[in-house]
Enzyme design. Structure first.
Site, PDB file in Angstrom:
ATOM      1  N   SER A 183      -9.258   1.418   4.089  1.00 12.80           N
ATOM      2  CA  SER A 183      -7.876   0.968   4.182  1.00 12.80           C
ATOM      3  C   SER A 183      -6.956   2.192   4.193  1.00 12.80           C
ATOM      4  O   SER A 183      -7.183   3.115   4.963  1.00 12.80           O
ATOM      5  CB  SER A 183      -7.581  -0.004   3.031  1.00 12.80           C
ATOM      6  OG  SER A 183      -6.561  -0.880   3.413  1.00 12.80           O
ATOM      7  N   LYS A 187      -7.396   5.985   6.263  1.00 12.03           N
ATOM      8  CA  LYS A 187      -6.521   6.901   7.009  1.00 12.03           C
ATOM      9  C   LYS A 187      -6.796   8.318   6.511  1.00 12.03           C
ATOM     10  O   LYS A 187      -6.949   9.261   7.280  1.00 12.03           O
ATOM     11  CB  LYS A 187      -5.031   6.579   6.778  1.00 12.03           C
ATOM     12  CG  LYS A 187      -4.579   5.140   7.024  1.00 12.03           C
ATOM     13  CD  LYS A 187      -3.065   5.016   6.804  1.00 12.03           C
ATOM     14  CE  LYS A 187      -2.557   3.642   6.390  1.00 12.03           C
ATOM     15  NZ  LYS A 187      -2.845   2.528   7.220  1.00 12.03           N
ATOM     16  N   GLU A 245       7.080   2.379   4.496  1.00 14.51           N
ATOM     17  CA  GLU A 245       6.379   1.650   3.427  1.00 14.51           C
ATOM     18  C   GLU A 245       5.873   2.589   2.333  1.00 14.51           C
ATOM     19  O   GLU A 245       5.848   2.250   1.162  1.00 14.51           O
ATOM     20  CB  GLU A 245       5.187   0.888   4.033  1.00 14.51           C
ATOM     21  CG  GLU A 245       4.310   0.208   3.006  1.00 14.51           C
ATOM     22  CD  GLU A 245       2.985  -0.286   3.595  1.00 14.51           C
ATOM     23  OE1 GLU A 245       2.872  -0.413   4.838  1.00 14.51           O
ATOM     24  OE2 GLU A 245       2.070  -0.546   2.796  1.00 14.51           O
ATOM     25  N   TRP A 288      -3.856  -7.521  10.907  1.00 12.65           N
ATOM     26  CA  TRP A 288      -2.969  -6.415  10.528  1.00 12.65           C
ATOM     27  C   TRP A 288      -3.644  -5.055  10.583  1.00 12.65           C
ATOM     28  O   TRP A 288      -3.002  -4.021  10.382  1.00 12.65           O
ATOM     29  CB  TRP A 288      -2.308  -6.661   9.170  1.00 12.65           C
ATOM     30  CG  TRP A 288      -3.222  -7.057   8.055  1.00 12.65           C
ATOM     31  CD1 TRP A 288      -3.551  -8.318   7.680  1.00 12.65           C
ATOM     32  CD2 TRP A 288      -3.928  -6.186   7.160  1.00 12.65           C
ATOM     33  NE1 TRP A 288      -4.416  -8.293   6.618  1.00 12.65           N
ATOM     34  CE2 TRP A 288      -4.662  -7.012   6.270  1.00 12.65           C
ATOM     35  CE3 TRP A 288      -4.010  -4.801   7.027  1.00 12.65           C
ATOM     36  CZ2 TRP A 288      -5.473  -6.482   5.267  1.00 12.65           C
ATOM     37  CZ3 TRP A 288      -4.807  -4.271   6.032  1.00 12.65           C
ATOM     38  CH2 TRP A 288      -5.530  -5.105   5.163  1.00 12.65           C
ATOM     39  N   HIS A 324     -11.767  -7.637   3.961  1.00 10.61           N
ATOM     40  CA  HIS A 324     -11.291  -6.259   4.086  1.00 10.61           C
ATOM     41  C   HIS A 324     -12.090  -5.342   3.143  1.00 10.61           C
ATOM     42  O   HIS A 324     -12.245  -5.645   1.953  1.00 10.61           O
ATOM     43  CB  HIS A 324      -9.806  -6.241   3.721  1.00 10.61           C
ATOM     44  CG  HIS A 324      -9.139  -4.922   3.921  1.00 10.61           C
ATOM     45  ND1 HIS A 324      -9.390  -4.094   4.996  1.00 10.61           N
ATOM     46  CD2 HIS A 324      -8.188  -4.282   3.184  1.00 10.61           C
ATOM     47  CE1 HIS A 324      -8.639  -3.007   4.901  1.00 10.61           C
ATOM     48  NE2 HIS A 324      -7.902  -3.095   3.810  1.00 10.61           N
TER      49      HIS A 324
HETATM   50  C1  MCU Z   1      -5.162  -0.429   6.209  1.00 12.48           C
HETATM   51  O1  MCU Z   1      -4.525  -1.137   5.185  1.00 12.48           O
HETATM   52  C2  MCU Z   1      -3.340  -0.705   4.574  1.00 12.48           C
HETATM   53  C3  MCU Z   1      -2.149  -0.888   5.502  1.00 12.48           C
HETATM   54  O2  MCU Z   1      -2.184   0.062   6.548  1.00 12.48           O
HETATM   55  C4  MCU Z   1      -0.866  -0.747   4.727  1.00 12.48           C
HETATM   56  O3  MCU Z   1       0.244  -0.971   5.593  1.00 12.48           O
HETATM   57  C5  MCU Z   1      -0.868  -1.745   3.582  1.00 12.48           C
HETATM   58  O4  MCU Z   1       0.270  -1.660   2.804  1.00 12.48           O
HETATM   59  O5  MCU Z   1      -1.960  -1.405   2.754  1.00 12.48           O
HETATM   60  C6  MCU Z   1      -3.200  -1.573   3.324  1.00 12.48           C
HETATM   61  C7  MCU Z   1      -4.207  -1.198   2.279  1.00 12.48           C
HETATM   62  O6  MCU Z   1      -4.422  -0.036   1.993  1.00 12.48           O
HETATM   63  O7  MCU Z   1      -4.764  -2.204   1.625  1.00 12.48           O
HETATM   64  C8  MCU Z   1      -5.652  -1.909   0.571  1.00 12.48           C
END
Ligand code: MCU
Length: 379
Positions: A183, A187, A245, A288, A324
């Site tokens: 998640s 990145k 964010e 998403w 996820h």
């Molecule tokens: C990949 O998931 C991320 C997402 O990119 C963010 O926008 C969200 O706020 O958090 C997600 C995440 O890390 O969930 C555990």
């Protein structure tokens, strides 16, 4: 299995990191462009073609500079001294898990858990500049010393610590290290693998926008009328909202989030920077996570691996149908083949290109020059 590394960093020196390839001299500053397709990996910013392996190494250094300038921010070189301590574990090669290891690993592999939030906080927009990375370098170190960069920089210090202590003390071979994360930490894993060249296998998991999806493709997914809804119960998520964010990106990126085609880079440059080292990507079809953008972008990455003669050193698998960050059982054998090859030195990786999502590449890479006729070694 668990190694705890306490790394004390002393007397940091400020400055800008070099590519490590002294013959390459990327520009100090790159101009914005107007490119709706994915920028051409086989052509330097000045239009010269990439012909040799040495050219590709220089293009990788240029990709690094461009991503730092427009999106991620620059970062300081390693400190001039570092002291590491460690509670010894067992196992030769190791997987470093940003925030934890959520992929299956064989028992021969040690796991190092990197508590990344202590290095640089990621608890919303107001957490910018908090963590030991910033304690060392100042909270205002180039507006770009942000989350993703700090991850990459801190992972480098873990590798420094393992090298300094040596395998006899740690039980870890510092020349056989993987990195993973899921998640938001996915990145970080992709960016850490791209920028820390001592990592031999990079395994980002379900990274979402800012990781495996290309920004241009992500924008197109949104503009096509599909709504990418962020969890939990969030609204549609255009690039500008991802940037506001949290503190994953440089503030320098803000200027371009509504004008992505001006950036002479996109996220296919991240696998290009990992090449020829091992890269295994596990994705999901959750809306998403922008599955079409990650499929297209990482296939562009795989085209780059193919262009430098190491196609199967990068694997991409998006099977879907699981929660996820739950690694699907159907992908385990493929992942193991990468761990075997790049961390345990056994066999060859499977040829992995799986996606249940449609994504056409031709309109994104149609203007690319011909790939060079080279085969990189050292993966
Ligand atoms: C990949 O998931 C991320 C997402 O990119 C963010 O926008 C969200 O706020 O958090 C997600 C995440 O890390 O969930 C555990």
């Amino acid at each position: 299995m668990l190694i705890v590394l306490l790394i004390l960093l002393l007397r940091p020196i400020l400055g800008v990191a070099t590519s490590g390839n002294e013959k390459c001299s990327p520009s100090d500053k790159y101009e914005p462009v107007s490119e709706t397709q994915l920028p051409d990996p086989w052509k330097f910013a000045n239009g010269k073609p990439v012909v040799t392996a040495a050219d590709f190494a220089c293009r990788q250094a240029e990709m690094s500079k461009i991503l730092q300038q427009f999106e991620l921010g620059d970062f300081p070189p390693p400190p001039d001294s570092l002291q590491a301590t460690c509670r010894p574990s067992y196992g030769e090669p190791a997987m470093i898990g940003i925030g934890g290891v959520l992929v299956p690993t064989p028992p021969e592999l040690a796991c190092i858990i990197f508590a990344n939030d202590a290095c640089a906080a990621q608890s919303g927009a107001s957490s910018r500049g908090r963590g030991w990375f910033y304690d060392l370098h100042g909270s205002s170190y180039s507006a770009g010393a942000l989350r993703a960069w700090a991850w990459a920089w801190c992972v480098g210090r873990i590798v420094d610590g393992l090298e300094q202590l040596g395998a006899a003390t740690t039980g870890i071979n510092p020349a056989r290290l993987g990195i993973t994360g899921c998640s938001r930490n996915g990145k970080g894993a992709l960016i850490a693998g791209a920028f820390e060249k001592r990592i031999t296998l990079t395994v980002p998991q379900e990274s979402g926008a800012g990781g495996c999806p290309c920004w241009r493709m992500y924008d197109a997914e949104l503009n096509s009328g599909r709504r990418i809804i962020m969890p939990p119960g969030g609204g549609p998520s255009p690039i500008w909202s991802i940037v506001s964010e949290n503190v994953w990106f440089s503030q320098m990126f803000n200027e371009f989030v509504r004008n992505i085609s001006a950036i002479p880079a996109d996220h296919h440059f991240l696998p290009a920077m990992v090449a020829p080292r091992g890269l295994f990507i596990s994705e999901n079809n959750i809306d998403w996570l922008a599955p079409a953008s990650s499929t297209g972008c990482m296939r562009a990455g795989r085209a780059i691996y193919n262009g430098v003669g190491v196609k199967t050193s990068m694997g991409f698998a998006l099977r879907g149908g699981h929660n996820h960050c739950m690694f699907p059982a159907a992908g385990e054998a493929d992942l193991l083949s990468f761990i075997n090859r790049f961390l345990l030195g056994k066999g060859e990786p499977n040829d992995v290109d799986v996606s249940i999502v449609q994504s056409s590449l031709s309109s994104w890479v149609g203007r690319w020059s011909a790939a060079p006729n080279i085969t990189l070694s050292g993966g």
